[in-house]
Design a protein around this motif. Structure first.
Motif, PDB file in Angstrom:
ATOM      1  N   ASN A 253      10.962  23.509   4.670  1.00 29.38           N
ATOM      2  CA  ASN A 253      10.173  23.634   3.482  1.00 29.38           C
ATOM      3  C   ASN A 253      10.967  24.663   2.478  1.00 29.38           C
ATOM      4  O   ASN A 253      10.985  24.572   1.410  1.00 29.38           O
ATOM      5  CB  ASN A 253       8.606  23.931   3.708  1.00 29.38           C
ATOM      6  CG  ASN A 253       8.150  22.721   4.494  1.00 29.38           C
ATOM      7  OD1 ASN A 253       8.506  21.463   4.056  1.00 29.38           O
ATOM      8  ND2 ASN A 253       6.963  23.158   4.914  1.00 29.38           N
TER       9      ASN A 253
ATOM     10  N   GLU B 233      13.859  23.244   0.836  1.00 28.16           N
ATOM     11  CA  GLU B 233      13.326  22.326  -0.231  1.00 28.16           C
ATOM     12  C   GLU B 233      13.099  23.254  -1.498  1.00 28.16           C
ATOM     13  O   GLU B 233      13.298  22.794  -2.728  1.00 28.16           O
ATOM     14  CB  GLU B 233      12.140  21.486   0.222  1.00 28.16           C
ATOM     15  CG  GLU B 233      11.579  20.443  -0.959  1.00 28.16           C
ATOM     16  CD  GLU B 233      10.644  19.563  -0.616  1.00 28.16           C
ATOM     17  OE1 GLU B 233      10.348  18.770  -1.317  1.00 28.16           O
ATOM     18  OE2 GLU B 233       9.897  20.111   0.458  1.00 28.16           O
ATOM     19  N   ARG B 234      12.173  24.352  -1.383  1.00 35.14           N
ATOM     20  CA  ARG B 234      11.825  25.144  -2.234  1.00 35.14           C
ATOM     21  C   ARG B 234      12.798  25.608  -3.060  1.00 35.14           C
ATOM     22  O   ARG B 234      13.095  26.007  -4.356  1.00 35.14           O
ATOM     23  CB  ARG B 234      10.916  26.153  -1.824  1.00 35.14           C
ATOM     24  CG  ARG B 234       9.534  25.572  -1.763  1.00 35.14           C
ATOM     25  CD  ARG B 234       8.428  26.645  -1.350  1.00 35.14           C
ATOM     26  NE  ARG B 234       8.959  27.765  -0.089  1.00 35.14           N
ATOM     27  CZ  ARG B 234       8.567  27.620   0.848  1.00 35.14           C
ATOM     28  NH1 ARG B 234       8.005  26.419   1.291  1.00 35.14           N
ATOM     29  NH2 ARG B 234       9.015  28.528   1.760  1.00 35.14           N
TER      30      ARG B 234
ATOM     31  N   GLU C 229      14.809  23.209  -5.167  1.00 32.74           N
ATOM     32  CA  GLU C 229      13.896  23.004  -6.521  1.00 32.74           C
ATOM     33  C   GLU C 229      14.544  24.022  -7.467  1.00 32.74           C
ATOM     34  O   GLU C 229      14.164  23.884  -8.791  1.00 32.74           O
ATOM     35  CB  GLU C 229      12.580  22.967  -6.263  1.00 32.74           C
ATOM     36  CG  GLU C 229      12.395  21.568  -5.465  1.00 32.74           C
ATOM     37  CD  GLU C 229      10.862  21.569  -4.765  1.00 32.74           C
ATOM     38  OE1 GLU C 229      10.075  22.487  -4.830  1.00 32.74           O
ATOM     39  OE2 GLU C 229      10.489  20.344  -4.440  1.00 32.74           O
ATOM     40  N   GLN C 230      14.356  25.171  -7.137  1.00 29.44           N
ATOM     41  CA  GLN C 230      14.947  26.455  -8.049  1.00 29.44           C
ATOM     42  C   GLN C 230      16.398  26.228  -8.380  1.00 29.44           C
ATOM     43  O   GLN C 230      17.141  25.413  -8.078  1.00 29.44           O
ATOM     44  CB  GLN C 230      14.433  27.846  -7.710  1.00 29.44           C
ATOM     45  CG  GLN C 230      12.849  27.880  -7.082  1.00 29.44           C
ATOM     46  CD  GLN C 230      12.528  28.935  -6.221  1.00 29.44           C
ATOM     47  OE1 GLN C 230      13.645  29.835  -5.900  1.00 29.44           O
ATOM     48  NE2 GLN C 230      11.393  29.171  -5.821  1.00 29.44           N
TER      49      GLN C 230
END
Length: 91
Positions: A23, A26-27, A30-31
């Motif tokens: 997770n 993934e974060r 995304e940034q």
């Protein structure tokens, strides 16, 4: 698989940590990702998955393949099944 049942809580804890790491990866993606941070996270996830595999594999070998009361045919079957899994895992 008595060893899985016996170690279920510890194995689930490891899996939850791996989920947390994926997770976080993934974060980060995304940034605006920093390549080194991403690589470090992937390496950490791989290490965690390898640790999980090592624990289950070690227990399996000790408790299934290492049983003294197995027939030669049973041991050969267990060995072949394990070899296939290892080949798949190590690809």
């Amino acid at each position: 698989m008595a060893h899985i049942e016996k170690n279920k809580t510890a194995l689930l804890t490891r899996i939850k940590k791996i989920r947390g790491q994926t997770n976080a990866l993934e974060r980060a993606l995304e940034q605006e990702p920093d390549c080194i941070a991403i690589l470090q996270q992937v390496a950490a996830i791989r290490g965690a998955v390898n640790g999980l595999m090592n624990k289950i594999l070690e227990d399996h070998i000790r408790l299934h393949i290492g049983q003294a009361d197995m027939s030669d045919e049973q041991r050969a079957d267990e060995n072949e099944a394990l070899i296939l899994i290892l080949k798949s895992y190590l690809k």
